[in-house]
Motif scaffolding. Sequence first.
Motif, PDB file in Angstrom:
ATOM      1  N   LEU A   1      17.669  77.351  39.118  1.00 17.35           N
ATOM      2  CA  LEU A   1      16.327  77.898  39.314  1.00 17.35           C
ATOM      3  C   LEU A   1      16.389  79.399  39.112  1.00 17.35           C
ATOM      4  N   THR A   2      15.517  79.940  38.293  1.00 16.30           N
ATOM      5  CA  THR A   2      15.556  81.361  37.986  1.00 16.30           C
ATOM      6  C   THR A   2      14.256  82.041  38.385  1.00 16.30           C
ATOM      7  N   ILE A   3      14.250  83.338  38.255  1.00  9.48           N
ATOM      8  CA  ILE A   3      13.097  84.200  38.541  1.00  9.48           C
ATOM      9  C   ILE A   3      12.622  84.018  39.983  1.00  9.48           C
ATOM     10  N   ILE A   4      13.556  84.102  40.892  1.00 12.64           N
ATOM     11  CA  ILE A   4      13.245  84.052  42.316  1.00 12.64           C
ATOM     12  C   ILE A   4      13.322  85.482  42.835  1.00 12.64           C
ATOM     13  N   PRO A   5      12.215  86.037  43.333  1.00 11.58           N
ATOM     14  CA  PRO A   5      12.234  87.424  43.804  1.00 11.58           C
ATOM     15  C   PRO A   5      13.294  87.649  44.876  1.00 11.58           C
ATOM     16  N   ARG A   6      13.893  88.823  44.842  1.00 11.34           N
ATOM     17  CA  ARG A   6      14.929  89.158  45.814  1.00 11.34           C
ATOM     18  C   ARG A   6      14.353  89.433  47.193  1.00 11.34           C
ATOM     19  N   PHE A   7      15.226  89.396  48.196  1.00  8.92           N
ATOM     20  CA  PHE A   7      14.917  89.698  49.594  1.00  8.92           C
ATOM     21  C   PHE A   7      13.870  88.738  50.173  1.00  8.92           C
ATOM     22  N   THR A   8      13.941  87.496  49.734  1.00  7.62           N
ATOM     23  CA  THR A   8      12.989  86.485  50.187  1.00  7.62           C
ATOM     24  C   THR A   8      13.762  85.250  50.636  1.00  7.62           C
ATOM     25  N   PRO A   9      13.508  84.720  51.836  1.00  3.52           N
ATOM     26  CA  PRO A   9      14.154  83.465  52.219  1.00  3.52           C
ATOM     27  C   PRO A   9      13.488  82.290  51.499  1.00  3.52           C
ATOM     28  N   TYR A  10      14.299  81.416  50.939  1.00  6.55           N
ATOM     29  CA  TYR A  10      13.797  80.219  50.271  1.00  6.55           C
ATOM     30  C   TYR A  10      14.423  78.988  50.898  1.00  6.55           C
ATOM     31  N   TYR A  11      13.615  77.973  51.036  1.00 11.34           N
ATOM     32  CA  TYR A  11      14.031  76.692  51.606  1.00 11.34           C
ATOM     33  C   TYR A  11      13.978  75.658  50.488  1.00 11.34           C
ATOM     34  N   PHE A  12      15.039  74.865  50.384  1.00  4.71           N
ATOM     35  CA  PHE A  12      15.096  73.824  49.370  1.00  4.71           C
ATOM     36  C   PHE A  12      15.423  72.494  50.017  1.00  4.71           C
ATOM     37  N   ARG A  13      14.884  71.414  49.434  1.00  3.46           N
ATOM     38  CA  ARG A  13      15.211  70.068  49.890  1.00  3.46           C
ATOM     39  C   ARG A  13      15.153  69.124  48.695  1.00  3.46           C
ATOM     40  N   ILE A  14      15.777  67.958  48.854  1.00  2.00           N
ATOM     41  CA  ILE A  14      15.874  66.985  47.763  1.00  2.00           C
ATOM     42  C   ILE A  14      15.555  65.594  48.282  1.00  2.00           C
ATOM     43  N   GLN A  15      15.011  64.767  47.383  1.00  3.92           N
ATOM     44  CA  GLN A  15      14.678  63.379  47.703  1.00  3.92           C
ATOM     45  C   GLN A  15      14.955  62.541  46.456  1.00  3.92           C
ATOM     46  N   ALA A  16      15.708  61.468  46.596  1.00  2.00           N
ATOM     47  CA  ALA A  16      15.929  60.536  45.488  1.00  2.00           C
ATOM     48  C   ALA A  16      14.757  59.561  45.443  1.00  2.00           C
ATOM     49  N   PHE A  17      14.440  59.073  44.232  1.00  2.00           N
ATOM     50  CA  PHE A  17      13.381  58.076  44.125  1.00  2.00           C
ATOM     51  C   PHE A  17      13.734  57.053  43.060  1.00  2.00           C
ATOM     52  N   SER A  18      13.157  55.863  43.208  1.00  4.97           N
ATOM     53  CA  SER A  18      13.318  54.777  42.244  1.00  4.97           C
ATOM     54  C   SER A  18      12.096  53.884  42.349  1.00  4.97           C
ATOM     55  N   SER A  19      12.079  52.824  41.587  1.00  4.65           N
ATOM     56  CA  SER A  19      10.950  51.891  41.658  1.00  4.65           C
ATOM     57  C   SER A  19      10.891  51.200  43.027  1.00  4.65           C
ATOM     58  N   ALA A  20      12.002  51.203  43.754  1.00  8.58           N
ATOM     59  CA  ALA A  20      12.048  50.569  45.076  1.00  8.58           C
ATOM     60  C   ALA A  20      11.529  51.476  46.185  1.00  8.58           C
ATOM     61  N   GLY A  21      11.380  52.780  45.906  1.00  7.85           N
ATOM     62  CA  GLY A  21      10.883  53.692  46.934  1.00  7.85           C
ATOM     63  C   GLY A  21      11.573  55.037  46.884  1.00  7.85           C
ATOM     64  N   GLU A  22      11.494  55.751  48.004  1.00  5.96           N
ATOM     65  CA  GLU A  22      12.019  57.109  48.106  1.00  5.96           C
ATOM     66  C   GLU A  22      12.982  57.227  49.274  1.00  5.96           C
ATOM     67  N   SER A  23      13.959  58.123  49.127  1.00  5.63           N
ATOM     68  CA  SER A  23      14.864  58.398  50.243  1.00  5.63           C
ATOM     69  C   SER A  23      14.204  59.401  51.184  1.00  5.63           C
TER      70      SER A  23
END
Length: 90
Positions: free
Chosen positions: A55-77
């Motif tokens: 991920l690029t072009i993220i301004p400096r001196f800023t807290p960022y929170y990231f999270r991830i979720q897998a998905f498929s035809s059966a649903g989401e994690s």
Amino acid sequence: MVAERLAVGPYDMVTLTWKDNSDNESGYRIQGATNATFTNNLVTSIVDTNTTIFLTIIPRFTPYYFRIQAFSSAGESAWVNAQPFPIVTQ
């Protein structure tokens, strides 16, 4: 998921890396925001079965929170937060 930052001029680049613990996901949903409840400046990215995203072009001196979720035809994690949570750009 692990978040690492790299300074690039007036911005930072963040690399998110995670382990694929499944063999049936269609892809991953990754969210980034400037607050832990993912309501401020929310950005959602959809990626295929890669296990790294840059991920690029993220301004400096800023807290960022990231999270991830897998998905498929059966649903989401459940959502999984990146570590550190937040990552603070410098």
